[in-house]
Scaffold this motif. Structure first.
Motif, PDB file in Angstrom:
ATOM      1  N   SER A 100       4.058   5.284  -2.444  1.00 56.48           N
ATOM      2  CA  SER A 100       3.442   3.979  -2.228  1.00 56.48           C
ATOM      3  C   SER A 100       2.135   4.127  -1.452  1.00 56.48           C
ATOM      4  O   SER A 100       2.076   4.878  -0.466  1.00 56.48           O
ATOM      5  N   ASP A 101       1.118   3.398  -1.873  1.00 60.17           N
ATOM      6  CA  ASP A 101      -0.159   3.431  -1.155  1.00 60.17           C
ATOM      7  C   ASP A 101       0.013   3.018   0.308  1.00 60.17           C
ATOM      8  O   ASP A 101      -0.696   3.511   1.179  1.00 60.17           O
ATOM      9  N   LYS A 102       0.964   2.135   0.599  1.00 59.63           N
ATOM     10  CA  LYS A 102       1.204   1.677   1.970  1.00 59.63           C
ATOM     11  C   LYS A 102       1.708   2.804   2.864  1.00 59.63           C
ATOM     12  O   LYS A 102       1.527   2.765   4.068  1.00 59.63           O
ATOM     13  N   ARG A 103       2.347   3.805   2.250  1.00 58.56           N
ATOM     14  CA  ARG A 103       2.962   4.878   3.042  1.00 58.56           C
ATOM     15  C   ARG A 103       2.159   6.175   3.023  1.00 58.56           C
ATOM     16  O   ARG A 103       2.511   7.118   3.713  1.00 58.56           O
ATOM     17  N   GLU A 141      10.315   0.300   5.008  1.00 57.51           N
ATOM     18  CA  GLU A 141      10.661   1.393   4.094  1.00 57.51           C
ATOM     19  C   GLU A 141      10.455   2.756   4.738  1.00 57.51           C
ATOM     20  O   GLU A 141      11.216   3.687   4.487  1.00 57.51           O
TER      21      GLU A 141
END
Length: 167
Positions: A100-103, A141
């Motif tokens: 994920s780009d968020k992670r 997450e």
């Protein structure tokens, strides 16, 4: 007048509590973030056992072992004694974390590592980041993935009774 004194006492108590909590967290945060455990083995045996345990755990592998003392010496620094950093990884967990780009920002903390070192009194220690605290810091997450990883790392390091805790 009595009500003003009560209100002033409550406000003063509230701010004193905030200040006390801040000081306590500041003093203990370093100890909470990093777990340091005494090894039952000499230095070289500790490094060997950790490598073997990581590589024998399904999905895990040692990616590199850095002789930090050697690195310091060949680059002009003063020797620090026996000190190795064991970098290790699990492709499945890495892919899950970085998918994920968020992670993706978490990649600067990867791969995971242990520091193995001998202190001046000859005792050998292993240190690592505290997975329980790291997970709580990020939440969501990221926390869920770190919790999964932490359980496996605890199993790998059972020989020194590694247990990630919040306190």
């Amino acid at each position: 007048m009595k009500h003003i004194l009560i209100i002033a006492s409550v406000i003063l108590g509230f701010f004193a509590g905030i200040i006390f909590s801040g000081i306590t967290l500041s003093i203990s945060s370093g100890e909470m973030m990093i777990k340091e455990l005494k090894s039952p083995y000499p230095f070289d045996k500790t490094v060997e056992v950790i490598n073997q345990r990581i590589n024998s755990k399904a999905g895990w592998h040692v990616s590199t072992v850095i002789d930090q003392n050697r690195e310091i010496l060949i680059n002009g620094g003063k020797g620090i004694g026996k000190y190795k950093i064991i970098k290790y990884c699990h492709a499945g967990f890495s892919a899950k974390m970085l998918a994920s780009d968020k992670r993706k920002k978490i990649g600067n903390m990867m791969p995971k590592s242990f520091a193995v070192y001998e202190k001046s009194d000859g005792q050998v220690f292993v240190s690592t980041m505290n997975g329980a605290i790291m997970g709580k810091i990020f939440g969501g997450e990221i926390e869920e993935i770190i919790e999964e990883v932490s359980l496996e790392v605890e199993d790998i390091m059972r020989f020194i009774n590694l247990k990630y805790t919040l306190f």
